[in-house]
Motif scaffolding. Sequence first.
Motif, mmCIF file in Angstrom:
data_model
loop_
_atom_site.group_PDB
_atom_site.id
_atom_site.type_symbol
_atom_site.label_atom_id
_atom_site.label_comp_id
_atom_site.label_asym_id
_atom_site.label_seq_id
_atom_site.Cartn_x
_atom_site.Cartn_y
_atom_site.Cartn_z
ATOM 1 N N ASP A 16 0.820 -1.211 0.000
ATOM 2 C CA ASP A 16 0.000 0.000 0.000
ATOM 3 C C ASP A 16 0.854 1.260 0.000
ATOM 4 O OD1 ASP A 16 -2.869 -0.960 0.246
ATOM 5 O OD2 ASP A 16 -1.923 -2.047 1.895
ATOM 6 N N LEU A 17 2.078 1.162 0.518
ATOM 7 C CA LEU A 17 2.980 2.313 0.600
ATOM 8 C C LEU A 17 4.396 1.785 0.798
ATOM 9 C CD1 LEU A 17 2.458 5.637 2.494
ATOM 10 C CD2 LEU A 17 4.471 4.266 3.064
ATOM 11 N N ALA A 18 5.385 2.562 0.349
ATOM 12 C CA ALA A 18 6.776 2.180 0.541
ATOM 13 C C ALA A 18 7.567 3.334 1.142
ATOM 14 C CB ALA A 18 7.412 1.751 -0.777
ATOM 15 N N VAL A 19 8.545 2.988 1.957
ATOM 16 C CA VAL A 19 9.463 3.961 2.550
ATOM 17 C C VAL A 19 10.858 3.624 2.043
ATOM 18 C CG1 VAL A 19 10.408 4.925 4.683
ATOM 19 C CG2 VAL A 19 8.016 4.165 4.608
ATOM 20 N N LEU A 55 -1.819 7.374 3.250
ATOM 21 C CA LEU A 55 -2.749 6.276 2.973
ATOM 22 C C LEU A 55 -4.189 6.782 2.899
ATOM 23 C CD1 LEU A 55 -1.276 3.374 5.143
ATOM 24 C CD2 LEU A 55 -1.247 3.592 2.650
ATOM 25 N N ARG A 56 -4.546 7.752 3.765
ATOM 26 C CA ARG A 56 -5.888 8.345 3.674
ATOM 27 C C ARG A 56 -6.075 9.026 2.331
ATOM 28 N NH1 ARG A 56 -5.058 10.096 9.036
ATOM 29 N NH2 ARG A 56 -4.573 12.184 8.279
ATOM 30 N N ARG A 57 -5.052 9.767 1.910
ATOM 31 C CA ARG A 57 -5.140 10.460 0.624
ATOM 32 C C ARG A 57 -5.243 9.464 -0.515
ATOM 33 N NH1 ARG A 57 0.000 13.467 -1.701
ATOM 34 N NH2 ARG A 57 0.438 11.324 -2.234
ATOM 35 N N ALA A 58 -4.426 8.411 -0.488
ATOM 36 C CA ALA A 58 -4.455 7.416 -1.553
ATOM 37 C C ALA A 58 -5.817 6.740 -1.624
ATOM 38 C CB ALA A 58 -3.351 6.389 -1.344
ATOM 39 N N SER A 59 -6.419 6.456 -0.465
ATOM 40 C CA SER A 59 -7.736 5.818 -0.443
ATOM 41 C C SER A 59 -8.790 6.736 -1.038
ATOM 42 C CB SER A 59 -8.119 5.450 0.992
ATOM 43 O OG SER A 59 -7.247 4.473 1.511
ATOM 44 N N SER A 60 -8.726 8.019 -0.712
ATOM 45 C CA SER A 60 -9.726 8.958 -1.231
ATOM 46 C C SER A 60 -9.581 9.158 -2.731
ATOM 47 C CB SER A 60 -9.631 10.300 -0.501
ATOM 48 O OG SER A 60 -8.430 10.965 -0.824
ATOM 49 N N GLY A 113 8.201 12.185 -8.197
ATOM 50 C CA GLY A 113 6.941 11.575 -7.811
ATOM 51 C C GLY A 113 6.886 11.007 -6.411
ATOM 52 N N ALA A 114 7.880 11.309 -5.553
ATOM 53 C CA ALA A 114 7.768 10.908 -4.147
ATOM 54 C C ALA A 114 6.635 11.695 -3.500
ATOM 55 C CB ALA A 114 9.082 11.153 -3.407
ATOM 56 N N ASP A 115 5.967 11.095 -2.532
ATOM 57 C CA ASP A 115 4.834 11.753 -1.883
ATOM 58 C C ASP A 115 5.264 12.631 -0.712
ATOM 59 O OD1 ASP A 115 2.048 10.334 -2.891
ATOM 60 O OD2 ASP A 115 3.807 9.057 -3.121
ATOM 61 N N ASP A 116 6.365 12.293 -0.090
ATOM 62 C CA ASP A 116 6.875 13.115 1.010
ATOM 63 C C ASP A 116 8.280 12.643 1.341
ATOM 64 O OD1 ASP A 116 6.883 15.105 2.966
ATOM 65 O OD2 ASP A 116 4.900 14.548 3.706
ATOM 66 N N TYR A 117 8.970 13.400 2.179
ATOM 67 C CA TYR A 117 10.293 13.003 2.630
ATOM 68 C C TYR A 117 10.429 13.352 4.102
ATOM 69 C CZ TYR A 117 11.585 17.897 2.619
ATOM 70 O OH TYR A 117 11.628 19.234 2.887
ATOM 71 N N ILE A 118 11.264 12.599 4.794
ATOM 72 C CA ILE A 118 11.531 12.844 6.200
ATOM 73 C C ILE A 118 13.039 12.752 6.399
ATOM 74 C CG2 ILE A 118 11.229 11.990 8.561
ATOM 75 C CD1 ILE A 118 8.487 10.993 7.759
ATOM 76 N N LEU A 137 2.526 3.872 -6.811
ATOM 77 C CA LEU A 137 2.636 3.484 -5.412
ATOM 78 C C LEU A 137 3.078 4.669 -4.554
ATOM 79 C CD1 LEU A 137 2.948 1.205 -3.182
ATOM 80 C CD2 LEU A 137 5.334 1.072 -3.918
ATOM 81 N N PRO A 138 2.371 4.993 -3.458
ATOM 82 C CA PRO A 138 2.809 6.082 -2.582
ATOM 83 C C PRO A 138 4.184 5.792 -1.980
ATOM 84 C CG PRO A 138 0.528 5.512 -2.124
ATOM 85 C CD PRO A 138 1.057 4.449 -3.038
ATOM 86 N N VAL A 139 5.066 6.782 -2.007
ATOM 87 C CA VAL A 139 6.443 6.602 -1.547
ATOM 88 C C VAL A 139 6.857 7.755 -0.638
ATOM 89 C CG1 VAL A 139 8.876 6.576 -2.261
ATOM 90 C CG2 VAL A 139 7.177 5.254 -3.550
#
Length: 251
Positions: A61-64, A130-135, A108-113, A87-89
């Motif tokens: 569902d998501l990758a880090v 994940l909430r955003r991807a579901s919506s 295309g990364a969704d965020d970074y930390i 895939l959300p990353v």
Amino acid sequence: MAEQAPGDPAPVELQRSIALVDDDRNILTTLSIALQAEGYATRVYSDGEAALKALTENPPDLAVFDIKMPRMDGMELLRRLRETSDLPVIFLTSKDEEQDEEAGLAMGADDYIAKPFSQRLLLARIRAILRRASSLRDPGAEPGEEDTPDGPMIERGRLRMDPSRHRVMWMDRPVSLTVTEFLILEALAQRPGVIKSRNQLMDAAYPDDVFVDDRTVDSHIKRLRRKFRVVDSQFSAIETLYGAGYSFSDG
């Protein structure tokens, strides 16, 4: 709704799966334990080549991703993955890798930390993405519907924000933002003309008790402006009030 027959097993909610890609075994173990404690299933990979095949054939569902890895680094892994997958990353980066962060977000990364990072912050970002991807997979609202499950649309002059779907439009053109950038912009746009201090923007974008320094907000504001100026070279709606903070002008 169909009734459950006596003796039938209770419906089981599908467990969300998170893939962790990092050559640091300690990070893989620590994050895997923390994510499993939150109810996620985890899959771990210690290099990009092994991860690419697995993520392509059986997407989580998501990758880090870590950026610095042997055989195939996180940047190349993301580039190859984006050829076939949305895939959300989330990227894990070092503080001195600002150029990599920007390139990753553009790719295309969704965020970074940034490392060292708070597990609470990572978990909060995972939940938000994940909430955003579901919506996005299940928009829900009918065409023309103005209110969304997470609140009303935000319209400020040329800006239009849909919090439920994490969508941003400027002059009717889409602007792709990370979760952090979206939350900062939302905090500014909710009260145009009102000065928001860096601390107030931190509170809007980060969970309680997560410390980030002032330069982090400044960096996000810089990226926000840069992204909007790709759409509109004259963009100036986010104003700096030196010594006080930032405000949004919808004029």
